[in-house]
Design a protein around this motif. Structure first.
Motif, PDB file in Angstrom:
ATOM      1  N   ALA A 276      15.428  12.420  -1.196  1.00  0.00           N
ATOM      2  CA  ALA A 276      14.089  12.764  -1.698  1.00  0.00           C
ATOM      3  C   ALA A 276      13.371  11.513  -2.209  1.00  0.00           C
ATOM      4  CB  ALA A 276      14.209  13.804  -2.809  1.00  0.00           C
ATOM      5  N   ARG A 277      14.109  10.653  -2.931  1.00  0.00           N
ATOM      6  CA  ARG A 277      13.475   9.444  -3.487  1.00  0.00           C
ATOM      7  C   ARG A 277      12.944   8.517  -2.402  1.00  0.00           C
ATOM      8  NH1 ARG A 277      17.025   6.778  -8.234  1.00  0.00           N
ATOM      9  NH2 ARG A 277      17.763   8.685  -9.215  1.00  0.00           N
ATOM     10  N   PHE A 278      13.740   8.340  -1.342  1.00  0.00           N
ATOM     11  CA  PHE A 278      13.283   7.472  -0.249  1.00  0.00           C
ATOM     12  C   PHE A 278      12.051   8.083   0.424  1.00  0.00           C
ATOM     13  CE2 PHE A 278      17.897   5.932   0.025  1.00  0.00           C
ATOM     14  CZ  PHE A 278      17.628   4.795  -0.720  1.00  0.00           C
ATOM     15  N   ALA A 279      12.075   9.417   0.570  1.00  0.00           N
ATOM     16  CA  ALA A 279      10.926  10.085   1.190  1.00  0.00           C
ATOM     17  C   ALA A 279       9.681   9.930   0.312  1.00  0.00           C
ATOM     18  CB  ALA A 279      11.253  11.562   1.428  1.00  0.00           C
ATOM     19  N   ILE A 280       9.882  10.009  -1.010  1.00  0.00           N
ATOM     20  CA  ILE A 280       8.756   9.830  -1.942  1.00  0.00           C
ATOM     21  C   ILE A 280       8.163   8.429  -1.762  1.00  0.00           C
ATOM     22  CG2 ILE A 280       8.175   9.537  -4.396  1.00  0.00           C
ATOM     23  CD1 ILE A 280      10.322  11.779  -4.919  1.00  0.00           C
ATOM     24  N   GLU A 281       9.053   7.445  -1.706  1.00  0.00           N
ATOM     25  CA  GLU A 281       8.607   6.061  -1.536  1.00  0.00           C
ATOM     26  C   GLU A 281       7.814   5.914  -0.231  1.00  0.00           C
ATOM     27  OE1 GLU A 281      11.598   3.188  -0.656  1.00  0.00           O
ATOM     28  OE2 GLU A 281      10.637   1.631  -1.862  1.00  0.00           O
ATOM     29  N   PHE A 282       8.329   6.556   0.805  1.00  0.00           N
ATOM     30  CA  PHE A 282       7.696   6.481   2.124  1.00  0.00           C
ATOM     31  C   PHE A 282       6.289   7.084   2.091  1.00  0.00           C
ATOM     32  CE2 PHE A 282       6.694   8.014   6.325  1.00  0.00           C
ATOM     33  CZ  PHE A 282       7.167   7.030   7.179  1.00  0.00           C
ATOM     34  N   TYR A 283       6.192   8.320   1.592  1.00  0.00           N
ATOM     35  CA  TYR A 283       4.890   8.996   1.613  1.00  0.00           C
ATOM     36  C   TYR A 283       3.890   8.341   0.655  1.00  0.00           C
ATOM     37  CZ  TYR A 283       6.762  12.603   4.665  1.00  0.00           C
ATOM     38  OH  TYR A 283       7.294  13.261   5.744  1.00  0.00           O
ATOM     39  N   ARG A 284       4.390   7.765  -0.435  1.00  0.00           N
ATOM     40  CA  ARG A 284       3.476   7.044  -1.330  1.00  0.00           C
ATOM     41  C   ARG A 284       2.864   5.843  -0.614  1.00  0.00           C
ATOM     42  NH1 ARG A 284       6.655   7.745  -6.973  1.00  0.00           N
ATOM     43  NH2 ARG A 284       5.539   9.618  -7.637  1.00  0.00           N
ATOM     44  N   ALA A 285       3.705   5.164   0.183  1.00  0.00           N
ATOM     45  CA  ALA A 285       3.202   4.004   0.941  1.00  0.00           C
ATOM     46  C   ALA A 285       2.116   4.449   1.926  1.00  0.00           C
ATOM     47  CB  ALA A 285       4.359   3.321   1.674  1.00  0.00           C
ATOM     48  N   VAL A 286       2.352   5.597   2.581  1.00  0.00           N
ATOM     49  CA  VAL A 286       1.370   6.103   3.548  1.00  0.00           C
ATOM     50  C   VAL A 286       0.066   6.492   2.835  1.00  0.00           C
ATOM     51  CG1 VAL A 286       0.898   7.880   5.290  1.00  0.00           C
ATOM     52  CG2 VAL A 286       3.194   6.884   5.117  1.00  0.00           C
ATOM     53  N   LEU A 287       0.221   7.130   1.669  1.00  0.00           N
ATOM     54  CA  LEU A 287      -0.975   7.530   0.904  1.00  0.00           C
ATOM     55  C   LEU A 287      -1.795   6.316   0.473  1.00  0.00           C
ATOM     56  CD1 LEU A 287      -0.223  10.487  -1.555  1.00  0.00           C
ATOM     57  CD2 LEU A 287      -1.783  10.424   0.402  1.00  0.00           C
ATOM     58  N   ARG A 288      -1.081   5.251   0.073  1.00  0.00           N
ATOM     59  CA  ARG A 288      -1.798   4.027  -0.331  1.00  0.00           C
ATOM     60  C   ARG A 288      -2.625   3.497   0.830  1.00  0.00           C
ATOM     61  NH1 ARG A 288       2.857   2.745  -3.293  1.00  0.00           N
ATOM     62  NH2 ARG A 288       3.662   1.465  -1.619  1.00  0.00           N
ATOM     63  N   PHE A 289      -2.045   3.601   2.036  1.00  0.00           N
ATOM     64  CA  PHE A 289      -2.774   3.150   3.227  1.00  0.00           C
ATOM     65  C   PHE A 289      -4.003   4.036   3.456  1.00  0.00           C
ATOM     66  CE2 PHE A 289      -3.673   4.038   7.683  1.00  0.00           C
ATOM     67  CZ  PHE A 289      -4.006   2.774   8.150  1.00  0.00           C
ATOM     68  N   LEU A 290      -3.797   5.364   3.407  1.00  0.00           N
ATOM     69  CA  LEU A 290      -4.897   6.310   3.667  1.00  0.00           C
ATOM     70  C   LEU A 290      -6.010   6.176   2.635  1.00  0.00           C
ATOM     71  CD1 LEU A 290      -2.906   9.499   4.743  1.00  0.00           C
ATOM     72  CD2 LEU A 290      -4.491   8.168   6.163  1.00  0.00           C
ATOM     73  N   ALA A 291      -5.617   5.793   1.413  1.00  0.00           N
ATOM     74  CA  ALA A 291      -6.619   5.633   0.354  1.00  0.00           C
ATOM     75  C   ALA A 291      -7.323   4.287   0.455  1.00  0.00           C
ATOM     76  CB  ALA A 291      -5.946   5.780  -1.010  1.00  0.00           C
ATOM     77  N   GLY A 292      -6.870   3.460   1.382  1.00  0.00           N
ATOM     78  CA  GLY A 292      -7.482   2.149   1.559  1.00  0.00           C
ATOM     79  C   GLY A 292      -6.970   1.098   0.593  1.00  0.00           C
ATOM     80  N   ALA A 293      -5.907   1.437  -0.163  1.00  0.00           N
ATOM     81  CA  ALA A 293      -5.379   0.501  -1.156  1.00  0.00           C
ATOM     82  C   ALA A 293      -4.508  -0.581  -0.518  1.00  0.00           C
ATOM     83  CB  ALA A 293      -4.579   1.262  -2.220  1.00  0.00           C
ATOM     84  N   ASP A 294      -3.782  -0.200   0.545  1.00  0.00           N
ATOM     85  CA  ASP A 294      -2.914  -1.155   1.247  1.00  0.00           C
ATOM     86  C   ASP A 294      -3.302  -1.162   2.718  1.00  0.00           C
ATOM     87  OD1 ASP A 294      -1.430  -1.880  -0.886  1.00  0.00           O
ATOM     88  OD2 ASP A 294       0.295  -0.600  -0.432  1.00  0.00           O
ATOM     89  N   THR A 295      -3.499  -2.338   3.286  1.00  0.00           N
ATOM     90  CA  THR A 295      -3.761  -2.358   4.730  1.00  0.00           C
ATOM     91  C   THR A 295      -2.453  -2.473   5.507  1.00  0.00           C
ATOM     92  OG1 THR A 295      -4.182  -4.702   4.480  1.00  0.00           O
ATOM     93  CG2 THR A 295      -6.106  -3.257   4.690  1.00  0.00           C
ATOM     94  N   THR A 296      -1.452  -3.081   4.884  1.00  0.00           N
ATOM     95  CA  THR A 296      -0.137  -3.126   5.524  1.00  0.00           C
ATOM     96  C   THR A 296       0.889  -2.599   4.529  1.00  0.00           C
ATOM     97  OG1 THR A 296       0.219  -5.370   4.720  1.00  0.00           O
ATOM     98  CG2 THR A 296      -0.632  -5.153   6.957  1.00  0.00           C
ATOM     99  N   SER A 297       1.919  -1.957   5.029  1.00  0.00           N
ATOM    100  CA  SER A 297       2.962  -1.436   4.157  1.00  0.00           C
ATOM    101  C   SER A 297       4.196  -2.317   4.258  1.00  0.00           C
ATOM    102  CB  SER A 297       3.318  -0.006   4.538  1.00  0.00           C
ATOM    103  OG  SER A 297       4.436   0.411   3.789  1.00  0.00           O
ATOM    104  N   THR A 298       4.969  -2.374   3.144  1.00  0.00           N
ATOM    105  CA  THR A 298       6.214  -3.140   3.172  1.00  0.00           C
ATOM    106  C   THR A 298       7.298  -2.367   3.922  1.00  0.00           C
ATOM    107  OG1 THR A 298       6.751  -2.172   1.052  1.00  0.00           O
ATOM    108  CG2 THR A 298       5.792  -4.386   1.039  1.00  0.00           C
ATOM    109  N   ILE A 299       7.027  -1.093   4.225  1.00  0.00           N
ATOM    110  CA  ILE A 299       7.998  -0.283   4.975  1.00  0.00           C
ATOM    111  C   ILE A 299       7.527  -0.221   6.430  1.00  0.00           C
ATOM    112  CG2 ILE A 299       9.101   1.978   5.159  1.00  0.00           C
ATOM    113  CD1 ILE A 299       8.334   2.444   2.202  1.00  0.00           C
TER     114      ILE A 299
END
Ligand SMILES: [Zn+2]
Length: 360
Positions: A276-299
């Motif tokens: 669950a924790r890894f999945a949380i980390e994953f989806y948070r990274a995707v959300l940051r991208f969708l929100a325009g906060a990150d253009t590239t993800s470390t994952i």
């Protein structure tokens, strides 16, 4: 007296309130004879206890000052684990209880050996003797009475420091005779510095990632360096990179990686929360991208999924947020009341369902 920067409290990160507490105790000459240090595992309580002992035994600094010189023979013997007046007992390798033998001697020498007996002897080199009893919440039942006797009538010039992850495993009678000092998980900044100093992570970016996931525990951080846990993480990431999520592929790839971690019933449950924790980390990274906060993800796998999405797409944001919610729920309720593999399957099926909504 100069304090070397590589010795003493400067090597200990965090726990400033607790340090201040003991500073005040010494400054006001109110040093007690029994302390119980309690807080989550892997945050440095035992290291703190050892530094405290070094200060209490060092003849090179004033009695009302909580420092050790790092240079005298007392300090050097502590660093070499050979100080005759510092007594340390913890869990034997591979055991989950401290046997009475270590506290009060074996059957033949009962009462004439072990930590409680050693503590009753006169100091050999210092003004006092200090005992550190680690894993004090894991003491064999029969050994508790020996410890209790020592706490009820502490030998003169003896100080005993109990260290425990939880108060729950300690008898009230023992706890009530100690001054309780509570410890908190490490702050992220302290974790990052410790991880970088220990060279267990390749760079600051990885240190930040590990610190975020390890929730203030260095032992959790160490576990995260375990190749098997990394294999589990990679399996989770890889499967989440496909939308909608394929629940059968997750069962085929994630469950075996989780089983590979081994452990008893409780450890298996704890390990399942990593999914669950890894999945949380994953989806948070995707959300940051969708929100325009990150253009590239470390994952990289998250990056792959993001390539099929558009920044600001509200339907996608809703879908990912719902997936994140389901993962947070799985982390909070670590699949306790059902057969674990079944609980995992249900979790994967929910992710699959949630990730299909609005795409059919
Ligand atoms: Zn010293």
């Amino acid at each position: 007296m100069t304090i070397q920067s590589t010795t003493g409290w400067s090597t200990i990160r965090g726990h400033r309130v607790q340090l201040e507490f003991f500073r005040n105790v010494l400054a006001s000459q109110r040093l007690g004879q029994a302390y119980l240090l309690v807080g989550p595992g892997g945050i440095g309580k035992r290291t703190f206890a050892r530094q405290l002992a070094a200060c209490l035994l060092c003849p090179g600094t004033d009695d009302d000052v909580l420092e050790s010189c790092g240079e005298c023979s007392s300090c050097k013997q502590i660093a070499a684990d050979s100080h005759p007046d510092l007594l340390e007992v913890g869990l034997p390798e591979g055991k989950n209880l401290i046997p009475i033998r270590l506290l009060a001697g074996d059957r033949e020498s009962r009462g004439r050996a072990g930590l409680c007996y050693d503590l009753s002897l006169s100091p050999m080199e210092s003004q006092r003797r200090v005992a550190i009893l680690d894993a004090a919440d894991h003491i064999e039942q029969i050994a508790c009475s020996s410890l209790l006797k020592t706490l009820e009538e502490p030998p003169p010039r003896a100080i005993i420091i109990l260290v425990a992850d939880s108060e729950a495993g300690i008898l009230d009678t023992i706890r009530s005779r100690c001054q309780l000092v509570r410890f908190s998980p490490l702050e992220d900044d302290d974790m990052i510095e410790l991880l970088l100093a220990s060279e267990t992570v390749p760079n600051r970016q990885e240190a930040e990632r590990v610190a975020r996931l390890a929730e203030g525990s260095l032992s959790t951080a160490a576990l995260m360096q375990d190749p098997k846990l990394q294999a589990l993480r990679d399996a989770v990431y890889k499967n989440l990179a496909t939308m909608p999520v394929d629940p059968l592929a997750m069962i085929d790839e994630v469950v075996p990686a989780w089983e590979d971690l081994g452990g008893d019933g409780n450890t298996k449950r704890v390990n399942a929360t990593w999914i669950a924790r890894f999945a949380i980390e994953f989806y948070r990274a995707v959300l940051r991208f969708l929100a325009g906060a990150d253009t590239t993800s470390t994952i990289p796998d998250a990056q792959r999924l993001c390539q099929s999405m558009t920044v600001g797409d509200t339907a996608a944001i809703d879908r990912i947020a719902a997936l994140l919610d389901r993962c947070l729920e799985a982390e909070r309720e670590p699949m306790s009341n059902v057969m674990l593999p079944l609980a995992l399957e249900a979790f994967f099926a929910d992710l699959a369902k949630q990730s299909r909504i609005g795409t059919d």
